[in-house]
Design a protein around this motif. Structure first.
Motif, mmCIF file in Angstrom:
data_model
loop_
_atom_site.group_PDB
_atom_site.id
_atom_site.type_symbol
_atom_site.label_atom_id
_atom_site.label_comp_id
_atom_site.label_asym_id
_atom_site.label_seq_id
_atom_site.Cartn_x
_atom_site.Cartn_y
_atom_site.Cartn_z
ATOM 1 N N THR A 95 -9.475 0.278 -2.884
ATOM 2 C CA THR A 95 -9.548 1.105 -1.677
ATOM 3 C C THR A 95 -8.513 0.665 -0.653
ATOM 4 O OG1 THR A 95 -11.911 1.466 -2.042
ATOM 5 C CG2 THR A 95 -11.075 1.893 0.174
ATOM 6 N N LEU A 96 -8.376 -0.645 -0.484
ATOM 7 C CA LEU A 96 -7.380 -1.157 0.457
ATOM 8 C C LEU A 96 -5.969 -0.769 0.016
ATOM 9 C CD1 LEU A 96 -6.944 -2.751 3.024
ATOM 10 C CD2 LEU A 96 -6.971 -4.836 1.682
ATOM 11 N N TYR A 97 -5.701 -0.863 -1.279
ATOM 12 C CA TYR A 97 -4.410 -0.440 -1.822
ATOM 13 C C TYR A 97 -4.162 1.035 -1.520
ATOM 14 C CZ TYR A 97 -0.716 0.512 -5.235
ATOM 15 O OH TYR A 97 0.454 0.891 -5.828
ATOM 16 N N GLY A 98 -5.190 1.868 -1.752
ATOM 17 C CA GLY A 98 -5.060 3.298 -1.497
ATOM 18 C C GLY A 98 -4.815 3.611 -0.021
ATOM 19 N N LEU A 99 -5.528 2.896 0.863
ATOM 20 C CA LEU A 99 -5.339 3.112 2.301
ATOM 21 C C LEU A 99 -3.945 2.696 2.756
ATOM 22 C CD1 LEU A 99 -8.792 1.972 3.745
ATOM 23 C CD2 LEU A 99 -7.829 4.284 3.735
ATOM 24 N N ILE A 100 -3.475 1.570 2.260
ATOM 25 C CA ILE A 100 -2.122 1.131 2.617
ATOM 26 C C ILE A 100 -1.096 2.140 2.116
ATOM 27 C CG2 ILE A 100 -0.353 -0.634 2.199
ATOM 28 C CD1 ILE A 100 -2.643 -2.698 2.215
ATOM 29 N N SER A 101 -1.314 2.641 0.919
ATOM 30 C CA SER A 101 -0.416 3.649 0.359
ATOM 31 C C SER A 101 -0.437 4.925 1.187
ATOM 32 C CB SER A 101 -0.806 3.944 -1.086
ATOM 33 O OG SER A 101 0.058 4.880 -1.653
ATOM 34 N N LEU A 102 -1.613 5.327 1.619
ATOM 35 C CA LEU A 102 -1.750 6.539 2.416
ATOM 36 C C LEU A 102 -1.104 6.389 3.791
ATOM 37 C CD1 LEU A 102 -4.742 8.322 1.324
ATOM 38 C CD2 LEU A 102 -3.971 8.967 3.586
ATOM 39 N N ILE A 103 -1.307 5.244 4.420
ATOM 40 C CA ILE A 103 -0.812 5.031 5.776
ATOM 41 C C ILE A 103 0.694 4.769 5.800
ATOM 42 C CG2 ILE A 103 -0.929 3.491 7.788
ATOM 43 C CD1 ILE A 103 -3.954 3.179 7.100
#
Length: 187
Positions: A95-103
């Protein structure tokens, strides 16, 4: 005034205290350097070894390659859970990876840290270039290679850290429990 402490005298001659590493297969802590006499210099560090598969050997595991290509947060979460020895779950890391990717649009700023951790844990070469550069230019390929490396070292990536520990202990739960007390005598 006091006699020298034998534990610290070795530090004076050879720098930092003796580091400890945890073997992934046994969980036993061992010294990464051998005990030696003060008459002899410490042994040289072991040379880094090559990765078990190449960076672009994605065809050897097509299923993981497709998952990493379409949803890299799943692969990253599995890698992070094993590398962190269960201190973070695959869901949290993914989830953290996905959020960093999104942001930021650039999750490699987070994922390359785990490549460095894997290399340090298993004494692997930093190849074909620095960890940050590998993830910057080929994040998916780098994660596939890390996934395969952990698989080749005996981890079942789908089980996660706890599942691998249970499998290694042959299903015996190793959690400490308080002893039960039986009721006292009655007439």
């Amino acid at each position: 005034m006091y006699p020298p402490n034998p534990d610290t005298s070795d530090q004076k001659h050879h720098g930092a205290p003796t580091p400890y590493t945890q073997l992934p297969a046994t969980g036993v802590q061992v010294s990464s350097t051998t005990q030696h006499s003060s008459n002899y210099p410490p042994p040289p560090p072991a040379a880094p070894v090559a990765w078990s598969t190449g960076l672009f050997d994605c065809c050897s595991d097509v299923k993981n390659c497709c998952i990493t290509c379409w949803c890299p947060c799943i692969t990253f979460g599995q890698i992070a859970e094993i590398v962190d020895r269960g201190s973070t779950s695959s869901v949290t890391s993914g989830t953290l990876y996905g959020l960093i990717s999104l942001i930021t649009g650039c999750a490699c700023i987070y994922s390359y840290v785990y490549r460095t951790k894997i290399r340090e844990q298993y004494m692997l070469e930093e190849s074909p270039c620095g960890d940050c550069m590998v993830h910057c230019f080929c994040d998916s390929c780098a994660m596939c290679q890390e996934y395969r490396e952990l698989q080749n070292r005996g981890y079942n990536m789908t089980l996660g850290w706890k599942g691998n520990v249970q499998q290694q202990n042959h299903g015996v739960a190793m959690t400490p429990t308080a002893p039960t007390s039986e009721p006292g005598m009655t007439r």
